[in-house]
Design a protein around this motif. Structure first.
Motif, PDB file in Angstrom:
ATOM      1  N   CYS A  47      51.378 -10.795 -13.288  1.00 21.10           N
ATOM      2  CA  CYS A  47      51.818  -9.977 -12.151  1.00 21.10           C
ATOM      3  C   CYS A  47      50.660  -9.143 -11.599  1.00 21.10           C
ATOM      4  CB  CYS A  47      52.966  -9.057 -12.555  1.00 21.10           C
ATOM      5  SG  CYS A  47      54.521  -9.910 -12.851  1.00 21.10           S
ATOM      6  N   PRO A  52      62.889  -8.723  -4.438  1.00 28.40           N
ATOM      7  CA  PRO A  52      61.630  -9.492  -4.396  1.00 28.40           C
ATOM      8  C   PRO A  52      60.688  -9.157  -5.561  1.00 28.40           C
ATOM      9  CG  PRO A  52      62.213  -8.795  -2.185  1.00 28.40           C
ATOM     10  CD  PRO A  52      63.177  -8.118  -3.125  1.00 28.40           C
ATOM     11  N   ASP A  53      60.576  -7.892  -5.934  1.00 27.25           N
ATOM     12  CA  ASP A  53      59.698  -7.549  -7.061  1.00 27.25           C
ATOM     13  C   ASP A  53      60.209  -8.144  -8.369  1.00 27.25           C
ATOM     14  OD1 ASP A  53      57.814  -6.140  -5.559  1.00 27.25           O
ATOM     15  OD2 ASP A  53      58.796  -4.211  -5.874  1.00 27.25           O
ATOM     16  N   GLN A  63      61.960 -10.826  -8.590  1.00 26.25           N
ATOM     17  CA  GLN A  63      61.698 -12.263  -8.477  1.00 26.25           C
ATOM     18  C   GLN A  63      60.256 -12.580  -8.842  1.00 26.25           C
ATOM     19  OE1 GLN A  63      63.058 -14.156  -4.867  1.00 26.25           O
ATOM     20  NE2 GLN A  63      64.988 -13.036  -4.889  1.00 26.25           N
ATOM     21  N   THR A  64      59.326 -11.747  -8.409  1.00 21.80           N
ATOM     22  CA  THR A  64      57.918 -11.965  -8.737  1.00 21.80           C
ATOM     23  C   THR A  64      57.717 -11.935 -10.251  1.00 21.80           C
ATOM     24  OG1 THR A  64      57.140 -11.108  -6.621  1.00 21.80           O
ATOM     25  CG2 THR A  64      55.588 -11.015  -8.453  1.00 21.80           C
ATOM     26  N   GLY A  76      60.163 -13.439  -3.772  1.00 24.51           N
ATOM     27  CA  GLY A  76      59.059 -12.840  -4.517  1.00 24.51           C
ATOM     28  C   GLY A  76      57.726 -13.276  -3.936  1.00 24.51           C
ATOM     29  N   ARG A 122      55.100 -17.818  -6.831  1.00 25.64           N
ATOM     30  CA  ARG A 122      56.248 -18.737  -6.845  1.00 25.64           C
ATOM     31  C   ARG A 122      55.757 -20.178  -6.839  1.00 25.64           C
ATOM     32  NH1 ARG A 122      59.475 -21.674  -3.194  1.00 25.64           N
ATOM     33  NH2 ARG A 122      61.665 -21.745  -3.816  1.00 25.64           N
TER      34      ARG A 122
END
Length: 188
Positions: free
Chosen positions: A41, A123-124, A126-127, A165, A170
């Motif tokens: 990340c 979204p975060d 998902q990342t 994300g 992805r």
């Protein structure tokens, strides 16, 4: 406290929470996985909330720690908005449809319900999930080929359902999962 001190403290907390747990397919302490997820990340963001949540992403699911325990711990490290965002991400990443909560459902039904839930996470989150899949997709096929195909297909379904994300991460996760699936299927 600067970001590196916060992350070091979060790693210590998560390591203590996971205790003597090891990775399923290796003798490594469990903490190596969340740290690798966090480091992945970190290639895409320096936001402390995302990095801390990446380290903590399995704590509620796999240990005796609760969301309240994490909240109390984070109180001394972060301001209220950061703490709340970190905790929100950890909760979003915690599987809800697990065997102990839904013993009447088989794995397929639980994973289907979990996929629907995951499709609504931020979204975060998902990342972080992409980074989690990327790390696991590298390890599981080598260690448990008989389970790997099923697992990788579940991962691919998750990646296809989560579109908000980081797009580069992805794609990297999808490429890894597809490559590992191809390896398995070419042996069959």
């Amino acid at each position: 406290m600067d970001h590196s001190e916060i992350i070091s403290t979060v790693i210590e907390f998560a390591d203590a929470a996971h205790g003597d747990q090891t990775r399923k397919y290796s003798p490594d302490r469990y903490i190596v996985h969340p740290v690798r997820v966090m480091e992945t990340c970190r290639q895409y963001t320096e936001r402390i909330t995302v990095l801390a949540a990446a380290v903590l992403h399995d704590v509620i699911e796999d240990t005796a720690c609760t969301a309240d325990d994490i909240s109390v711990f984070l109180d001394r490290l972060m301001d209220e908005p950061q703490k709340n965002e970190t905790l929100k991400l950890v909760v979003e990443l915690t599987d809800v449809y697990v065997k102990k909560n839904d013993p009447a459902f088989n794995r397929y039904k639980r994973k289907k319900k979990e996929l629907k839930r995951l499709s609504t996470i931020s979204p975060d989150a998902q990342t972080i999930k992409y980074a989690d899949i990327l790390d696991n997709a590298a390890e599981i096929p080598q260690s448990d080929p008989s389970f790997a195909e099923r697992y990788l297909k579940e991962c691919l379904a998750i990646i296809q359902a989560l579109k908000d994300g980081n797009p580069e991460l992805r794609q990297k996760a999808e490429n890894r999962v597809r490559a590992e699936l191809e390896k398995i299927q070419s042996v069959e």
